[in-house]
Write an enzyme that holds these catalytic residues in place. Structure first.
Site, PDB file in Angstrom:
ATOM      1  CG  ASP A  30     -12.472 -23.058  64.250  1.00 15.47           C
ATOM      2  OD1 ASP A  30     -12.720 -23.137  65.473  1.00 15.47           O
ATOM      3  OD2 ASP A  30     -11.786 -22.136  63.754  1.00 15.47           O
ATOM      4  CG  ASN A  31     -12.921 -18.642  60.934  1.00 13.39           C
ATOM      5  OD1 ASN A  31     -12.243 -18.933  61.926  1.00 13.39           O
ATOM      6  ND2 ASN A  31     -13.613 -17.523  60.845  1.00 13.39           N
ATOM      7  N   GLY A  35      -8.537 -20.402  65.904  1.00 12.91           N
ATOM      8  CA  GLY A  35      -8.506 -21.794  66.353  1.00 12.91           C
ATOM      9  C   GLY A  35      -7.291 -22.544  65.819  1.00 12.91           C
ATOM     10  CE1 TYR A 139     -16.956 -11.538  73.682  1.00  7.61           C
ATOM     11  CE2 TYR A 139     -16.791 -10.874  75.985  1.00  7.61           C
ATOM     12  CZ  TYR A 139     -16.915 -11.856  75.021  1.00  7.61           C
ATOM     13  OH  TYR A 139     -17.019 -13.169  75.412  1.00  7.61           O
ATOM     14  CE  LYS A 143     -19.784 -13.944  72.932  1.00  8.18           C
ATOM     15  NZ  LYS A 143     -19.855 -15.296  72.393  1.00  8.18           N
ATOM     16  CG  LEU A 188      -4.149 -13.431  86.368  1.00 12.62           C
ATOM     17  CD1 LEU A 188      -3.172 -12.258  86.319  1.00 12.62           C
ATOM     18  CD2 LEU A 188      -5.097 -13.268  87.548  1.00 12.62           C
ATOM     19  CG  ASP A 283     -10.048  -5.256  84.206  1.00 12.54           C
ATOM     20  OD1 ASP A 283     -10.702  -5.971  83.431  1.00 12.54           O
ATOM     21  OD2 ASP A 283      -8.807  -5.324  84.331  1.00 12.54           O
TER      22      ASP A 283
END
Ligand code: UDP
Length: 328
Positions: A30-31, A35, A139, A143, A188, A283
């Site tokens: 992990d960079n 994180g 985004y 993916k 949320l 949304d």
């Protein structure tokens, strides 16, 4: 040995805990951009980036890696619209770099964190794996691009992969050793818990004029440990059957924003002030995932309902408030 890329983040750190609990040995790479070092309490930790080919080669050469689980993506939808280059470089280019290192070094099992955002706006719920994927933001597109790349790598190079498309990951480790700590926090449930804890004055509800029973958006909240168990089952599935596959990971049940606020008020016993605001761009009114395929093929069944999700998140949230959790 399993390599967990992005294992210091929210989802990766929980998968790391569950893998170790199930007897797997792990290395976390992990960079630490998002994180937390303190979230890596199991396995070996290496600070580094998947853009670093030499480091990846070194890890693959020095360890017998049976599978790679990849969680190191940027995941803020709004930011991906403002700064798509950041997303295409990290989520796509750097992932290809990781896949290339795997190919060079003969590692062929890959578990990929994808998202229900790859489906875009869907009319028919619950969302099954065979529906067309038309993401509506950068985004989601990053993916989906990786999903397509993986399929090409399978055909051309024989890489085995499993794509796991999450719905709304939520909750925390029931023992509260680790949990969710995003900066900035946009999700949320932790934001409602901030209100319950007196850290925030009110929760903003983004739109109450949607075509849903109470006018607020419906989402499928899935506990982080249920996601973790799906990763293990998916990995065992592709290794045992030498195959590639994809699964939607949801509870199959939708809750509105108002449902979640009500449940949180009940569980915490605190009053939650609500302010209705305009819709948030991008949304969709409703996203609910089918878990039927994951059940039929992997035998995966989510165990945590919405109340347990909120309970575990609240336990962790109180630890953060008391300064007993890891620092942000
Ligand atoms: N939401 C909201 N207020 C907030 C944050 C989120 O009303 O302060 C709504 C949001 O519009 C969506 C749902 O809660 O319908 C879940 O949002 P979240 O950001 O947690 O996850 P997403 O669905 O975007 O992955």
């Amino acid at each position: 040995m399993i390599l967990i890329v992005g294992g210091a983040g929210y989802i990766g750190s929980h998968v790391n805990k569950v893998l170790n609990r199930n007897g797997y040995k792990t290395i976390v790479l992990d960079n630490l951009v998002y994180g937390h070092r303190e979230a890596v309490k199991w396995g070996r930790f290496i600070k580094g980036d998947i853009a670093d080919s030499a480091l990846l080669d070194k890890i693959f050469k020095e360890n017998k890696i049976d599978a790679v689980m990849h969680f190191s993506a940027f995941a803020y939808v709004g930011e991906s619209v403002q700064d798509p280059a950041k997303y295409y470089i990290n989520n796509v280019v750097n992932t290809v770099n990781l896949l290339e290192a795997m190919r060079r070094d003969g590692v062929s099992n890959f578990i990929f964190s994808s998202t229900c955002a790859t489906f875009g706006e869907v009319e028919k719920m619950p969302i099954v794996e065979t529906l067309p994927q038309n993401p509506i933001n950068p985004y989601g597109r990053t993916k989906l691009m990786v999903e397509r790349i993986l399929e090409d790598y399978r055909v051309a190079y024989g890489m085995n992969y499993c794509v796991l498309r999450y719905f709304n990951a939520a909750g925390a480790d029931p023992e509260a050793e680790i949990g969710e700590l995003h900066n900035p926090e946009t999700h949320l449930i932790p934001l409602i818990l901030d209100v319950a804890a007196g850290k925030r004055e009110h929760i903003s509800v983004f739109g109450d004029d949607y075509p849903t029973p109470d006018g607020t958006c419906i989402r499928d909240y899935i506990h982080i440990f249920d996601l973790a168990s799906a990763h293990i089952l998916a990995m065992e599935h592709i290794i045992k059957n030498k195959c590639s596959d994809n699964f939607n990971l949801g509870n199959g049940k939708g809750y509105s924003v108002k449902d979640v606020i009500k449940a949180t008020a009940e569980i915490t016993g605190r009053k939650i002030s609500v302010q209705i605001q305009g819709r948030r761009a991008g949304d969709p009114p409703e996203l609910v995932g089918s878990s039927e395929k994951a059940y039929n093929i992997l035998g995966w069944k989510p165990e945590f309902d919405l109340n347990r999700i909120i309970e575990t998140a609240w336990k962790w949230h109180q630890k953060v408030q008391d300064g007993k959790a890891f620092k942000s």
